[in-house]
Motif scaffolding. Structure first.
Motif, PDB file in Angstrom:
ATOM      1  N   LEU A 150      -9.125  -5.302  -4.692  1.00 31.52           N
ATOM      2  CA  LEU A 150      -9.498  -3.965  -5.155  1.00 31.52           C
ATOM      3  C   LEU A 150      -9.637  -3.948  -6.677  1.00 31.52           C
ATOM      4  O   LEU A 150     -10.594  -3.394  -7.224  1.00 31.52           O
ATOM      5  N   GLY A 151      -8.686  -4.574  -7.369  1.00 34.20           N
ATOM      6  CA  GLY A 151      -8.748  -4.613  -8.824  1.00 34.20           C
ATOM      7  C   GLY A 151      -9.967  -5.360  -9.327  1.00 34.20           C
ATOM      8  O   GLY A 151     -10.598  -4.945 -10.303  1.00 34.20           O
ATOM      9  N   ALA A 152     -10.313  -6.472  -8.669  1.00 36.05           N
ATOM     10  CA  ALA A 152     -11.487  -7.235  -9.090  1.00 36.05           C
ATOM     11  C   ALA A 152     -12.751  -6.403  -8.968  1.00 36.05           C
ATOM     12  O   ALA A 152     -13.638  -6.450  -9.831  1.00 36.05           O
ATOM     13  N   ALA A 153     -12.865  -5.607  -7.914  1.00 36.18           N
ATOM     14  CA  ALA A 153     -14.057  -4.781  -7.713  1.00 36.18           C
ATOM     15  C   ALA A 153     -14.111  -3.608  -8.681  1.00 36.18           C
ATOM     16  O   ALA A 153     -15.202  -3.149  -9.040  1.00 36.18           O
ATOM     17  N   LEU A 154     -12.947  -3.126  -9.132  1.00 30.06           N
ATOM     18  CA  LEU A 154     -12.889  -1.946 -10.008  1.00 30.06           C
ATOM     19  C   LEU A 154     -12.669  -2.318 -11.470  1.00 30.06           C
ATOM     20  O   LEU A 154     -12.334  -1.468 -12.288  1.00 30.06           O
ATOM     21  N   ARG A 155     -12.899  -3.573 -11.810  1.00 29.35           N
ATOM     22  CA  ARG A 155     -12.581  -4.071 -13.148  1.00 29.35           C
ATOM     23  C   ARG A 155     -13.263  -3.248 -14.242  1.00 29.35           C
ATOM     24  O   ARG A 155     -12.721  -3.068 -15.339  1.00 29.35           O
ATOM     25  N   ASP A 156     -14.473  -2.747 -13.990  1.00 29.20           N
ATOM     26  CA  ASP A 156     -15.225  -2.015 -15.009  1.00 29.20           C
ATOM     27  C   ASP A 156     -15.001  -0.510 -14.936  1.00 29.20           C
ATOM     28  O   ASP A 156     -15.678   0.253 -15.640  1.00 29.20           O
ATOM     29  N   ASP A 157     -14.083  -0.061 -14.106  1.00 28.77           N
ATOM     30  CA  ASP A 157     -13.865   1.379 -13.926  1.00 28.77           C
ATOM     31  C   ASP A 157     -12.569   1.810 -14.611  1.00 28.77           C
ATOM     32  O   ASP A 157     -11.577   1.078 -14.624  1.00 28.77           O
ATOM     33  N   ALA A 158     -12.588   3.003 -15.187  1.00 29.92           N
ATOM     34  CA  ALA A 158     -11.415   3.536 -15.886  1.00 29.92           C
ATOM     35  C   ALA A 158     -10.434   4.104 -14.872  1.00 29.92           C
ATOM     36  O   ALA A 158     -10.402   5.313 -14.620  1.00 29.92           O
ATOM     37  N   ARG A 159      -9.649   3.250 -14.289  1.00 29.25           N
ATOM     38  CA  ARG A 159      -8.689   3.651 -13.267  1.00 29.25           C
ATOM     39  C   ARG A 159      -7.352   2.953 -13.507  1.00 29.25           C
ATOM     40  O   ARG A 159      -7.293   1.860 -14.068  1.00 29.25           O
ATOM     41  N   THR A 160      -6.281   3.588 -13.048  1.00 30.05           N
ATOM     42  CA  THR A 160      -4.961   2.971 -13.000  1.00 30.05           C
ATOM     43  C   THR A 160      -4.592   2.756 -11.540  1.00 30.05           C
ATOM     44  O   THR A 160      -4.759   3.662 -10.721  1.00 30.05           O
ATOM     45  N   LEU A 161      -4.112   1.569 -11.217  1.00 27.97           N
ATOM     46  CA  LEU A 161      -3.681   1.274  -9.850  1.00 27.97           C
ATOM     47  C   LEU A 161      -2.154   1.305  -9.803  1.00 27.97           C
ATOM     48  O   LEU A 161      -1.476   0.699 -10.652  1.00 27.97           O
ATOM     49  N   VAL A 162      -1.621   2.015  -8.831  1.00 32.94           N
ATOM     50  CA  VAL A 162      -0.186   2.002  -8.563  1.00 32.94           C
ATOM     51  C   VAL A 162       0.015   1.242  -7.264  1.00 32.94           C
ATOM     52  O   VAL A 162      -0.401   1.698  -6.196  1.00 32.94           O
ATOM     53  N   VAL A 163       0.610   0.069  -7.358  1.00 34.92           N
ATOM     54  CA  VAL A 163       0.814  -0.792  -6.192  1.00 34.92           C
ATOM     55  C   VAL A 163       2.222  -0.547  -5.666  1.00 34.92           C
ATOM     56  O   VAL A 163       3.210  -0.830  -6.359  1.00 34.92           O
ATOM     57  N   ALA A 164       2.307  -0.016  -4.451  1.00 34.64           N
ATOM     58  CA  ALA A 164       3.598   0.290  -3.829  1.00 34.64           C
ATOM     59  C   ALA A 164       3.881  -0.756  -2.762  1.00 34.64           C
ATOM     60  O   ALA A 164       3.106  -0.913  -1.818  1.00 34.64           O
ATOM     61  N   SER A 165       4.994  -1.465  -2.929  1.00 34.74           N
ATOM     62  CA  SER A 165       5.351  -2.549  -2.013  1.00 34.74           C
ATOM     63  C   SER A 165       6.698  -2.268  -1.364  1.00 34.74           C
ATOM     64  O   SER A 165       7.611  -1.718  -1.998  1.00 34.74           O
ATOM     65  N   ALA A 166       6.818  -2.649  -0.072  1.00 28.97           N
ATOM     66  CA  ALA A 166       8.085  -2.578   0.675  1.00 28.97           C
ATOM     67  C   ALA A 166       8.734  -1.213   0.561  1.00 28.97           C
ATOM     68  O   ALA A 166       9.950  -1.095   0.358  1.00 28.97           O
TER      69      ALA A 166
END
Length: 410
Positions: A150-166
């Motif tokens: 997902l991050g690779a595809a959105l590399r040029d977009d102004a977004r923050t990713l919150v990765v929630a694990s376990a």
């Protein structure tokens, strides 16, 4: 009956639920965490069809079945498959807190206005395009469609990713990263959900209807709704038919080539699609950005000339070509090679119609078109009205043959 229990964000079901179960179906971690009767048969959920067949054999003998699932099993979960196979009247569903609800709670955001999209076992491109077009998206991940992809595809977009694990376990972890940072990591199998947020816009206004913002009350907006130069803008009559043939929708990616004011790209974004505007002039690219901001939508602007700059873009679902000049046949041919569903071309010069049509036909596309001629009401002195003719425009469109019969998977 089939009792379907959602384990919330990690809490196992109590003995009041598990007692008497003769067949228990679930993921290995759910089976290991639950206190099950020694006599119960356990089926580790992998391929769905064999598990459903096993459930059917127990039901035929009137024997109780327990299904353990993550979170809310009615939310992108196993309830759909069970209801389709056995009927909803045989289900006793006891939902837990979904991973999406838990993730938004952890970051302190409401999620009644969020887009939720599943990439688990599905094409990642739909999730990517939803993230591009909306300020608040939750992505349910899966193998090959996780935070890194997902991050690779959105590399040029102004977004923050919150990765929630376990989520809900002792190993629970939430990390805020840029798309580039997400792309550089190996996240492992414990990711529950990824939130894709657009800064302050992620909070959103107070809503009365849950889900993403409703679609616009109208489209094919008047030309004065956009900043433009010397009337160089796709007129609203032309834009209305172009939008009908493009069919922009959430999960789609639309190119607007020779964007000018970006009116088509902005309207596609207002209808929920991810939009890319390609414009070769610097002042035109600036106008597109200003128009997108004025209408509160995200449009990625690519400053450069087609078809050269198209090679760096993701494949679109639909393309609008509103400019091109002498390069128009090459541009249309390049779009026909890449587009999944439709290509729409607007031309004021009738001389260019045959070459553009030939480019679509040579690509094996079904092709049609219409000459649009309109006259608008215009006031005259004396409180009377005349008809003022607009310049005619030829609108040509091509449809990839399989798109009519198969559609595009969402």
């Amino acid at each position: 009956m089939i009792t379907v229990v959602g384990t919330g964000v990690g809490s196992p079901p109590g003995p009041d639920v598990t007692a008497g179960a003769e067949l228990v179906v679930g993921g290995r971690r759910h089976l290991d965490a639950a206190r099950l009767p020694e006599s119960a048969e356990r089926v580790v959920l992998g391929a769905l069809a064999p598990a459903l067949d096993r459930i059917a054999r127990y039901l035929a003998k009137g024997r109780p079945v327990l299904v353990l699932a993550s979170g809310d099993p009615g939310f992108f979960g196993i309830v759909r498959a069970l209801a389709e196979r056995f009927g909803p009247e045989l289900l006793d569903v006891r939902p837990g807190v979904s991973s999406v609800a838990a993730a938004f709670a952890r970051v302190g955001l409401p999620w009644d206005d969020a887009m939720v999209v599943s990439a688990h076992g599905r094409d990642l491109r739909t999730a990517v395009n939803v993230c591009r077009a909306h300020p608040k998206t939750a992505v349910l991940t899966g193998p090959g469609a996780g935070p890194a992809e997902l991050g690779a595809a959105l590399r040029d977009d102004a977004r923050t990713l919150v990765v929630a694990s376990a989520l809900g376990s002792d190993d629970e972890r939430l990390e805020r990263v840029t798309p580039a940072e997400a792309a550089a990591r190996d996240w492992g199998p414990a990711v529950s959900v990824v939130l894709c947020l657009a800064g302050e816009r992620a909070l959103g206004p107070v809503r009365t209807v849950a889900g993403p913002a409703p679609g616009p009350a109208g489209w094919a907006l008047a030309e004065d709704a956009f900043a433009h130069r010397d009337s160089m803008i796709t007129k609203f009559e032309v834009r209305a038919l172009a939008l009908a043939r493009l069919g922009p929708r959430p999960g789609d990616l639309v190119w607007d080539i020779g964007a000018g004011s970006g009116s088509v790209a902005v309207e596609c974004a207002r209808l929920g699609a991810a939009a890319v505007a390609v414009e070769k002039t610097a002042d035109g690219a600036g106008r597109v950005r200003a128009n997108a901001a004025a209408h509160g939508v995200d449009v990625r602007v690519v400053h450069g000339a087609a078809p050269t700059v198209l090679c760096g873009l993701d494949d679109p679902d639909a393309v609008f070509v509103g400019g091109g000049g002498r390069d128009l046949p090459d541009i249309v041919a390049a779009c026909a090679r890449r587009a999944r569903r439709a290509v729409v071309v607007a031309m004021a010069a009738v001389d260019r119609v045959p070459a553009a049509r030939r480019a679509l036909l040579d690509a094996g596309w079904e092709c049609d078109g219409v000459l649009l001629q309109s006259s608008r009401l215009a006031p005259l002195p004396g409180d009377v009205t005349r008809l003022a003719a607009a310049n005619p425009v030829f609108l040509l469109w091509g449809v990839r043959p399989h798109a009519r019969t198969e559609g595009v998977a969402q």
